[in-house]
Design an enzyme around this catalytic site. Structure first.
Site, PDB file in Angstrom:
ATOM      1  N   GLY A 112       0.834  -1.216   0.000  1.00  0.00           N
ATOM      2  CA  GLY A 112       0.000   0.000   0.000  1.00  0.00           C
ATOM      3  C   GLY A 112       0.857   1.250   0.000  1.00  0.00           C
ATOM      4  O   GLY A 112       0.559   2.222   0.691  1.00  0.00           O
TER       5      GLY A 112
ATOM      6  N   LYS B 125      -9.608  -5.406  11.263  1.00  0.00           N
ATOM      7  CA  LYS B 125      -8.529  -4.764  12.021  1.00  0.00           C
ATOM      8  C   LYS B 125      -8.368  -5.383  13.414  1.00  0.00           C
ATOM      9  O   LYS B 125      -7.253  -5.374  13.968  1.00  0.00           O
ATOM     10  CB  LYS B 125      -8.766  -3.254  12.093  1.00  0.00           C
ATOM     11  CG  LYS B 125      -8.692  -2.558  10.740  1.00  0.00           C
ATOM     12  CD  LYS B 125      -7.333  -2.726  10.087  1.00  0.00           C
ATOM     13  CE  LYS B 125      -7.175  -1.942   8.801  1.00  0.00           C
ATOM     14  NZ  LYS B 125      -5.848  -2.091   8.201  1.00  0.00           N
TER      15      LYS B 125
ATOM     16  N   ASN C  84       0.717  -2.702   5.245  1.00  0.00           N
ATOM     17  CA  ASN C  84      -0.075  -1.471   5.356  1.00  0.00           C
ATOM     18  C   ASN C  84      -1.273  -1.438   4.407  1.00  0.00           C
ATOM     19  O   ASN C  84      -2.235  -0.708   4.667  1.00  0.00           O
ATOM     20  CB  ASN C  84       0.859  -0.275   5.094  1.00  0.00           C
ATOM     21  CG  ASN C  84       0.089   0.993   4.824  1.00  0.00           C
ATOM     22  OD1 ASN C  84      -0.380   1.647   5.743  1.00  0.00           O
ATOM     23  ND2 ASN C  84      -0.060   1.350   3.547  1.00  0.00           N
TER      24      ASN C  84
ATOM     25  N   TYR D 102     -14.713  -3.692   8.398  1.00  0.00           N
ATOM     26  CA  TYR D 102     -13.401  -3.067   8.642  1.00  0.00           C
ATOM     27  C   TYR D 102     -12.947  -3.323  10.084  1.00  0.00           C
ATOM     28  O   TYR D 102     -11.781  -3.686  10.327  1.00  0.00           O
ATOM     29  CB  TYR D 102     -13.521  -1.563   8.370  1.00  0.00           C
ATOM     30  CG  TYR D 102     -12.217  -0.812   8.410  1.00  0.00           C
ATOM     31  CD1 TYR D 102     -11.336  -0.853   7.342  1.00  0.00           C
ATOM     32  CD2 TYR D 102     -11.877  -0.039   9.522  1.00  0.00           C
ATOM     33  CE1 TYR D 102     -10.132  -0.153   7.375  1.00  0.00           C
ATOM     34  CE2 TYR D 102     -10.677   0.658   9.567  1.00  0.00           C
ATOM     35  CZ  TYR D 102      -9.809   0.604   8.483  1.00  0.00           C
ATOM     36  OH  TYR D 102      -8.616   1.295   8.531  1.00  0.00           O
ATOM     37  N   ALA D 103     -13.863  -3.158  11.044  1.00  0.00           N
ATOM     38  CA  ALA D 103     -13.508  -3.371  12.459  1.00  0.00           C
ATOM     39  C   ALA D 103     -13.074  -4.816  12.688  1.00  0.00           C
ATOM     40  O   ALA D 103     -12.081  -5.085  13.384  1.00  0.00           O
ATOM     41  CB  ALA D 103     -14.694  -3.026  13.354  1.00  0.00           C
TER      42      ALA D 103
END
Ligand code: NAP
Length: 260
Positions: A26, A172, A103, A168-169
């Protein structure tokens, strides 16, 4: 005779990455571009990875023109075969990596009731599976060298949750667990694995955040502002340094104090 002053080593060499091969996924823009630049400025040979050769080359060319060493690579980190090929190419063109910064990441936000299954899959595949695939691909090389640093990009959202970001949560939070597992598996081989949990950083990913939300961050974060990619890079450099050899399995929040 007085007691000898215990020196900590040559502090001038701290955060020096001369001739180390550092892989940053990324790296075409945002946080990853800042990280790639920070490593290059400290002497590393940076493998800049993005989904397209053109995107990766933008960063690599910029660094090259500034007199640093950077090589562009195209790879979708969620594809196992591409990742395998990527690390073979990096080995051939740059040498064996001693640092991996996972990343690369995407967001596909929606309230869970409206979330499309393909958006769940896409986010988990890039953010979590991509980190796993890249870590797996680099492990043999690092084990052989009995040295390595893996830094994964989590998020405050992975630690605290956020409405509209179930995928997303989860990805991560998964990165935090992955980080701890890798730390336990590889610690005895001189390899550390840590994560960074950025707060809200001004990049393409956060460009659509409503102005009221940004104002709220500015008001409530002790730092009084959103972060920039320059705020994340120093934390990555530190966790990737030789000096951080006794820190592993940790997640370092870099959010200007927003979640205190
Ligand atoms: P960004 O500006 O949107 O950049 C995302 C980067 O990831 C781009 O270089 C993109 O490459 C790359 N990428 C996306 N999908 C990929 C794939 N399948 N394979 C390889 N590369 C891929 O995002 P950012 O804000 O810099 O975020 C960087 C990381 O920090 C992400 O993991 C993100 O979740 C995390 N983070 C960001 C924030 C924030 O506030 N910005 C907060 C917490 C955590 P292309 O240019 O080729 O698409």
């Amino acid at each position: 005779m007085g007691q000898r002053y215990p020196r900590l080593g040559n502090l001038q060499d701290v955060l020096d990455f001369t001739d180390q091969v550092v892989v940053v996924t990324g790296a075409s823009r945002g946080i990853g571009k800042g990280i790639a630049q920070a490593f290059a400025e400290r002497g590393a040979i940076v493998a800049c990875v993005a989904t397209t050769e053109a995107g990766a080359a933008q960063t690599a060319l910029l660094l090259d023109q500034a007199g640093y060493r950077a090589v562009p690579f195209a790879c979708d980190v969620s594809h196992a075969e591409q990742v395998e090929g990527l690390f073979a190419n990096i080995g051939d063109q740059c040498g064996p990596p001693s640092v991996l910064v996972n990343n690369a990441g995407i967001a596909r936000d929606n309230l869970m009731m409206r979330l499309k299954d393909e958006d769940w899959d896409a986010v988990l595949n890039v953010n979590l599976k991509g980190s796993y695939l890249c870590a797996k691909a680099v492990t043999r090389t690092m084990m052989k060298a009995r040295y390595g640093r893996i830094v994964n990009m989590s998020s405050v959202v992975g630690l605290h949750g956020a409405a509209g970001q179930a995928n997303y949560a989860a990805s991560k939070a998964g990165v935090v667990g992955l980080t701890k597992a890798i730390a336990k598996e590889l610690g005895s081989r001189g390899i550390t694995c840590n994560a960074i949990a950025p707060g809200f950083i001004e990049t393409d990913m956060t460009s659509d955040l409503p102005a009221e939300f940004k104002a709220h961050v500015e008001k409530t974060a002790p730092a009084g502002r959103l972060g920039t990619s320059q705020d994340i890079a120093p934390a990555v450099l530190f966790l990737a340094s030789r000096e951080a050899s006794y820190i592993t399995g940790q997640t370092l929040t870099v959010d200007g104090g927003l979640f205190l």
